[in-house]
Design a protein around this motif. Structure first.
Motif, mmCIF file in Angstrom:
data_model
loop_
_atom_site.group_PDB
_atom_site.id
_atom_site.type_symbol
_atom_site.label_atom_id
_atom_site.label_comp_id
_atom_site.label_asym_id
_atom_site.label_seq_id
_atom_site.Cartn_x
_atom_site.Cartn_y
_atom_site.Cartn_z
ATOM 1 N N ILE A 69 0.841 -1.199 0.000
ATOM 2 C CA ILE A 69 0.000 0.000 0.000
ATOM 3 C C ILE A 69 0.872 1.243 0.000
ATOM 4 C CG2 ILE A 69 -1.647 1.334 1.374
ATOM 5 C CD1 ILE A 69 -2.846 -1.392 2.247
ATOM 6 N N PHE A 70 1.880 1.276 0.853
ATOM 7 C CA PHE A 70 2.762 2.424 0.961
ATOM 8 C C PHE A 70 3.510 2.666 -0.348
ATOM 9 C CE2 PHE A 70 6.876 4.320 2.149
ATOM 10 C CZ PHE A 70 6.413 5.493 2.735
ATOM 11 N N ILE A 71 4.086 1.618 -0.916
ATOM 12 C CA ILE A 71 4.867 1.760 -2.151
ATOM 13 C C ILE A 71 3.972 2.193 -3.321
ATOM 14 C CG2 ILE A 71 6.160 0.454 -3.901
ATOM 15 C CD1 ILE A 71 7.427 -1.092 -1.534
ATOM 16 N N SER A 72 2.776 1.630 -3.421
ATOM 17 C CA SER A 72 1.900 2.014 -4.532
ATOM 18 C C SER A 72 1.430 3.463 -4.398
ATOM 19 C CB SER A 72 0.717 1.058 -4.660
ATOM 20 O OG SER A 72 -0.080 1.098 -3.502
ATOM 21 N N LEU A 76 2.447 6.401 -7.000
ATOM 22 C CA LEU A 76 1.410 7.198 -7.662
ATOM 23 C C LEU A 76 1.695 8.690 -7.522
ATOM 24 C CD1 LEU A 76 -1.333 7.384 -9.091
ATOM 25 C CD2 LEU A 76 -2.392 7.338 -6.831
ATOM 26 N N ILE A 77 2.089 9.111 -6.340
ATOM 27 C CA ILE A 77 2.399 10.525 -6.119
ATOM 28 C C ILE A 77 3.582 10.949 -6.985
ATOM 29 C CG2 ILE A 77 3.292 12.164 -4.406
ATOM 30 C CD1 ILE A 77 1.545 10.643 -2.332
ATOM 31 N N ILE A 78 4.617 10.129 -7.040
ATOM 32 C CA ILE A 78 5.785 10.449 -7.869
ATOM 33 C C ILE A 78 5.388 10.511 -9.346
ATOM 34 C CG2 ILE A 78 7.989 9.499 -8.715
ATOM 35 C CD1 ILE A 78 8.473 8.552 -5.800
ATOM 36 N N PHE A 82 5.901 14.095 -11.127
ATOM 37 C CA PHE A 82 7.147 14.233 -11.876
ATOM 38 C C PHE A 82 7.135 13.623 -13.268
ATOM 39 C CE2 PHE A 82 8.531 14.288 -7.393
ATOM 40 C CZ PHE A 82 9.128 15.538 -7.371
ATOM 41 N N VAL A 83 6.167 12.763 -13.599
ATOM 42 C CA VAL A 83 6.210 12.037 -14.864
ATOM 43 C C VAL A 83 5.066 12.407 -15.803
ATOM 44 C CG1 VAL A 83 6.203 9.745 -15.918
ATOM 45 C CG2 VAL A 83 7.418 10.109 -13.767
ATOM 46 N N LYS A 84 3.829 12.307 -15.358
ATOM 47 C CA LYS A 84 2.655 12.455 -16.221
ATOM 48 C C LYS A 84 2.394 13.932 -16.538
ATOM 49 C CE LYS A 84 -1.216 11.313 -18.256
ATOM 50 N NZ LYS A 84 -1.239 11.954 -19.535
ATOM 51 N N ILE A 85 2.697 14.309 -17.768
ATOM 52 C CA ILE A 85 2.476 15.679 -18.230
ATOM 53 C C ILE A 85 1.167 15.718 -19.001
ATOM 54 C CG2 ILE A 85 3.345 17.509 -19.727
ATOM 55 C CD1 ILE A 85 6.169 16.591 -19.048
ATOM 56 N N SER A 103 2.696 21.278 -17.892
ATOM 57 C CA SER A 103 1.747 21.152 -16.783
ATOM 58 C C SER A 103 1.578 19.676 -16.445
ATOM 59 C CB SER A 103 0.398 21.749 -17.162
ATOM 60 O OG SER A 103 0.545 23.103 -17.519
ATOM 61 N N TYR A 104 1.913 19.322 -15.212
ATOM 62 C CA TYR A 104 1.855 17.929 -14.764
ATOM 63 C C TYR A 104 0.454 17.596 -14.252
ATOM 64 C CZ TYR A 104 6.902 17.844 -15.165
ATOM 65 O OH TYR A 104 8.175 17.896 -15.653
ATOM 66 N N ALA A 105 0.160 16.312 -14.132
ATOM 67 C CA ALA A 105 -1.155 15.842 -13.695
ATOM 68 C C ALA A 105 -1.470 16.288 -12.273
ATOM 69 C CB ALA A 105 -1.240 14.319 -13.796
#
Length: 188
Positions: A69-72, A76-78, A82-85, A103-105
């Motif tokens: 749960i913690f890793i997922s 998701l936050i990362i 930082f990734v999904k534009i 503009s990021y998600a």
């Protein structure tokens, strides 16, 4: 005046080009990629959590569930920050310069400004990627020591990767403003 046209990215995903003309020498061109799909996000999260539950059932250790749960959630936050534009925009102001915005998600924005005095040209270039030829738009920066040389190439729309038909639209808009800039000092 704003207009929006639909295109496809190099991978075939639908994208939209929004063109807004603020004045004769100022244009904003924004490429918006597909939004984050809740279905794919839910499927990936469920797969991780089901795998963690399977490991928990075998090992009977609750740390496995907590870690999954913690890793997922951290992943998701990362990804969102930082990734999904979601959108990449190009603001061309003939007398000042070119502003690039991503503009990021998550709502975060990243902005870069290039002074017009540094801009040598805007060109469409080609590259070979994964056994196919892709086209990309880039800004050529003038070398301060050699006026005929290029010091740096700044690629545009790296996340959305629009196809050639979309790039031609953006290229023409940029060239119109660059041509105005080149002819303005001669006429005064």
């Amino acid at each position: 005046m704003a207009e929006e046209r639909r295109f496809r990215s190099a991978s075939g995903a639908p994208i939209a080009l929004r063109r807004r003309q603020h004045s004769a020498s100022c244009r904003e061109l924004a490429v918006r990629g597909p939004r984050l799909q809740l279905r794919s996000l839910s499927a990936a999260t469920s797969a991780v959590w089901l795998a963690a539950y399977g490991l928990f059932a075998l090992s009977e250790n609750s740390v496995v569930l907590s870690a999954a749960i913690f890793i997922s959630l951290i992943g998701l936050i990362i990804y969102l920050h930082f990734v999904k534009i979601d959108q990449e925009s190009l603001l061309v102001i003939g007398s000042l310069g070119i502003q690039l915005t991503s503009s990021y998600a998550s709502g975060k924005e990243s902005t870069t400004f290039i002074e017009m005095g540094q801009v040598k040209d805007v060109v469409i270039n080609e590259a070979i990627h994964m056994q196919k030829v892709i086209y990309y738009l880039c800004i050529l920066l003038q070398d301060p020591e050699d006026p005929q040389g290029v010091s740096e190439v700044v690629p545009l729309f790296q996340s959305s990767k629009p196809r050639l038909d979309c790039l031609i639209e953006v290229y023409k808009s940029c060239q119109e403003i660059l041509e105005q800039r080149k002819t303005a000092p001669q006429s005064s």
